[in-house]
Enzyme design. Sequence first.
Site, PDB file in Angstrom:
ATOM      1  N   ARG A   1      -9.426   5.073 -70.721  1.00 37.84           N
ATOM      2  CA  ARG A   1      -9.978   5.784 -69.428  1.00 37.84           C
ATOM      3  C   ARG A   1     -11.671   5.341 -69.483  1.00 37.84           C
ATOM      4  O   ARG A   1     -12.394   6.401 -69.972  1.00 37.84           O
ATOM      5  CB  ARG A   1      -9.745   7.282 -69.132  1.00 37.84           C
TER       6      ARG A   1
ATOM      7  N   ARG B   1       4.205   3.610 -65.863  1.00 37.16           N
ATOM      8  CA  ARG B   1       2.721   3.805 -66.388  1.00 37.16           C
ATOM      9  C   ARG B   1       3.331   4.856 -67.373  1.00 37.16           C
ATOM     10  O   ARG B   1       2.394   4.686 -68.462  1.00 37.16           O
ATOM     11  CB  ARG B   1       1.956   4.888 -65.468  1.00 37.16           C
TER      12      ARG B   1
ATOM     13  N   PHE C   1      -2.776  -6.728 -59.780  1.00 35.13           N
ATOM     14  CA  PHE C   1      -4.062  -6.802 -59.836  1.00 35.13           C
ATOM     15  C   PHE C   1      -4.801  -7.227 -61.206  1.00 35.13           C
ATOM     16  O   PHE C   1      -5.732  -7.021 -61.422  1.00 35.13           O
ATOM     17  CB  PHE C   1      -4.828  -5.241 -59.332  1.00 35.13           C
TER      18      PHE C   1
ATOM     19  N   ARG D   1       2.353   2.239 -60.707  1.00 33.47           N
ATOM     20  CA  ARG D   1       1.995   1.084 -61.260  1.00 33.47           C
ATOM     21  C   ARG D   1       3.063   0.399 -62.130  1.00 33.47           C
ATOM     22  O   ARG D   1       4.142   1.152 -62.817  1.00 33.47           O
ATOM     23  CB  ARG D   1       0.983   1.641 -62.383  1.00 33.47           C
TER      24      ARG D   1
ATOM     25  N   LYS E   1     -12.596   5.134 -59.965  1.00 31.93           N
ATOM     26  CA  LYS E   1     -11.714   5.381 -58.512  1.00 31.93           C
ATOM     27  C   LYS E   1     -12.507   6.168 -57.752  1.00 31.93           C
ATOM     28  O   LYS E   1     -13.563   7.330 -58.079  1.00 31.93           O
ATOM     29  CB  LYS E   1     -10.357   6.198 -59.078  1.00 31.93           C
TER      30      LYS E   1
ATOM     31  N   GLU F   1     -11.505  -2.739 -54.933  1.00 28.79           N
ATOM     32  CA  GLU F   1     -10.186  -3.133 -54.791  1.00 28.79           C
ATOM     33  C   GLU F   1      -9.276  -2.112 -53.996  1.00 28.79           C
ATOM     34  O   GLU F   1      -9.905  -1.020 -54.189  1.00 28.79           O
ATOM     35  CB  GLU F   1      -9.450  -3.211 -55.790  1.00 28.79           C
TER      36      GLU F   1
ATOM     37  N   GLU G   1       0.574  -2.637 -58.332  1.00 29.59           N
ATOM     38  CA  GLU G   1       1.218  -1.341 -57.829  1.00 29.59           C
ATOM     39  C   GLU G   1       2.172  -1.630 -56.882  1.00 29.59           C
ATOM     40  O   GLU G   1       1.852  -2.244 -55.742  1.00 29.59           O
ATOM     41  CB  GLU G   1      -0.023  -0.336 -57.197  1.00 29.59           C
TER      42      GLU G   1
ATOM     43  N   LYS H   1      -6.884   0.882 -53.496  1.00 31.39           N
ATOM     44  CA  LYS H   1      -6.247   1.769 -54.359  1.00 31.39           C
ATOM     45  C   LYS H   1      -5.008   2.153 -53.561  1.00 31.39           C
ATOM     46  O   LYS H   1      -5.112   2.905 -52.642  1.00 31.39           O
ATOM     47  CB  LYS H   1      -7.032   3.127 -54.762  1.00 31.39           C
TER      48      LYS H   1
HETATM   49  P1  AMP Z   1      -5.151   7.697 -60.843  1.00 33.53           P
HETATM   50  O1  AMP Z   1      -3.584   7.897 -60.991  1.00 33.53           O
HETATM   51  O2  AMP Z   1      -5.678   8.820 -59.607  1.00 33.53           O
HETATM   52  O3  AMP Z   1      -5.843   8.292 -62.064  1.00 33.53           O
HETATM   53  O4  AMP Z   1      -5.500   6.271 -60.438  1.00 33.53           O
HETATM   54  C1  AMP Z   1      -5.196   5.343 -61.398  1.00 33.53           C
HETATM   55  C2  AMP Z   1      -4.164   4.555 -60.790  1.00 33.53           C
HETATM   56  O5  AMP Z   1      -4.196   3.872 -59.687  1.00 33.53           O
HETATM   57  C3  AMP Z   1      -3.334   3.416 -61.452  1.00 33.53           C
HETATM   58  O6  AMP Z   1      -2.624   3.731 -62.852  1.00 33.53           O
HETATM   59  C4  AMP Z   1      -2.569   2.649 -60.764  1.00 33.53           C
HETATM   60  O7  AMP Z   1      -1.194   3.114 -60.537  1.00 33.53           O
HETATM   61  C5  AMP Z   1      -3.161   3.078 -59.369  1.00 33.53           C
HETATM   62  N1  AMP Z   1      -3.705   1.560 -58.662  1.00 33.53           N
HETATM   63  C6  AMP Z   1      -3.439   1.500 -57.176  1.00 33.53           C
HETATM   64  N2  AMP Z   1      -4.288   0.589 -56.851  1.00 33.53           N
HETATM   65  C7  AMP Z   1      -4.980   0.141 -57.938  1.00 33.53           C
HETATM   66  C8  AMP Z   1      -5.915  -1.171 -58.247  1.00 33.53           C
HETATM   67  N3  AMP Z   1      -6.137  -2.175 -57.327  1.00 33.53           N
HETATM   68  N4  AMP Z   1      -6.293  -1.118 -59.556  1.00 33.53           N
HETATM   69  C9  AMP Z   1      -5.919  -0.447 -60.614  1.00 33.53           C
HETATM   70  N5  AMP Z   1      -5.211   0.410 -60.265  1.00 33.53           N
HETATM   71  C10 AMP Z   1      -4.544   0.891 -59.242  1.00 33.53           C
END
Ligand code: AMP
Length: 578
Positions: A418, A272, A341, A257, A424, A250, A302, A252
């Site tokens: 997690r 979040r 999502f 969020r 990611k 998907e 998001e 990102k």
């Molecule tokens: P990170 O903040 O770098 O740990 O990445 C996780 C965050 O990416 C999640 O908490 C979401 O806010 C965001 N996010 C963006 N697009 C997506 C997606 N398609 N699926 C899940 N999370 C996403």
Amino acid sequence: MDFDKLVAVYGELEKTASGNQMREILSEFFKKVSAEEINVIAYLTLGRISSEFDDINLGMADQMVLKAIAVAGGRDETKVKKLSKEKGDLGLAAEEIIKTKGRTLVPIGTLTVKEVFEKLHKLAGAEGSGSQDAKISILASLLQKSSPQGAKYLCRIVLSTLRMGVGEMTVLDSLAIAFTGEKKNKEFLENAYNICPDVGIIAGTIASSGLKGINKIGIRVGRPIKMMLCQRVENIEDIKEHIEGKIAVEEKYDGERIQAHKSKDKIILFSRRMENITHQFPDIITELNQNISAKEFVIEGEAVAIGKKGEFLPFQTLMQRRRKYDIEKYVIDIPVRLHLFDVLYLNGESYLEESYLKRIKVLEKIIKPSKHLVQAKRVITDDIEEVEDFFNHALEEGCEGIIAKSTAEDSVYQAGTRGWLWIKWKRDYSSEMKDTVDLVVVGAFAGQGKRSGGYGALLCAVYNEKDDSFETVSKLGTGFTDEQLEELPKMLNKYKLNHKSARVNARKEMKPDVWFEPRLVVEVLAAEITQSPIHTAAFDGEKGLALRFPRFMKYREDKKAEQATTAKELEQMWRKKR
Ligand code: AMP
């Protein structure tokens, strides 16, 4: 229960720095608390009067607490202020003042935990004109009734400075020990806590109906669920090592969020961090009401700020929507789009234990896409090249990267975890420099400690063909063997100058201990190219380019200084990775 019993526990907790000892103190204490009161005790041990996600704010400023202490102790404010300065803490000042007030005021009865809890709620609820006075008077009445130690902790609770090192996990552990006899049962409490992040409810349930009750705790619309998070990998190919079979990839999005809860006609949005952010997004509420065909749901997505043509705008732009006032204006000025999502709950049924594919299918069914409400873009594949293509495409679209999600049977929604079901892969990770650069040594900094007498770091530059000059880009002090370090002065001595070479372009603040004629070329590997105001490479008037974590690879004596990497090349490398 008398508040002083809790105060005694606060005192013990404050004295210990050991987590295990804290658990022991707390579990012993919890055993003595009645099932009716344990929720209140659980909140208060965390210095709160409700769950984290409840919008209850004790929020008293120092000045107000100071006034309350003065009223309670029958002293004037300057005296309290002075004492607080001396002690470094309003809590300690309150303790001292209440200790000595006996001569002027007589305590009225004993203070119970229940009374403290109820009065603090009243205090938090005071609103509008006159609310400050009301808050001060409630706190003053509590302080008058409390013991000196109690006064200390009351002040710290209302100031949110009760920092005893007790966190939610310490409380969950202690509850497990107190009510099941075993810390390992904490796992069940933690699982329940991820779905119901309210220590009061968890404490009340374990005390009244044990693990059976805990395992029955489910989703309640309107109460946030801890969000599922992702792992990260070193290389994009490594995704395959963690996700077997088909991978759902998907986009990102770089936004905020949102977990949206709908019950009957009401929609609540959580961030979040589980803050209630409903009031910030009336536009999203309208979209969800109009374009999701379900009576009850918990869904996630998001939110991203978008421009006139629907293009993604940076995260910072979206952050302007974080406000209490002028909401309507900002809805128009900074429109957003929600990319959905996941589905966690739908019309009375939990979807947490369902597989990713099933959840997505349901999502697709209930959503009517609009300009401001869409599904996350995805591709499902087992070919890592296709994953990479999708990633590149996502970057072109203005996304931050991708999230690879497992589509296996067991690809459940792992609340608060997690795990490896979501991985990611961001632009930042791929920007690591694979290619090395060849830099020219233009100066050196004297070494210290083990390196004293020699050089600690070299100042390196790229070549600017246009001006035939050398522009500084990095200090280089890592990657040398001891022998190489030793021979550096010898190698560079012949190029030593007693001033900066006119061909070297450096910022005024850049002052190496020695300057060299730009001759020696070294090969360097770095983690990343960044911008920095202290270097002059490809300088844009404000910042130049710089290397992060540069590492010496080898000497390039086969190269002339003018054959080193040019500023233009470096700039191209930097732009490509952005
Ligand atoms: P990170 O903040 O770098 O740990 O990445 C996780 C965050 O990416 C999640 O908490 C979401 O806010 C965001 N996010 C963006 N697009 C997506 C997606 N398609 N699926 C899940 N999370 C996403």
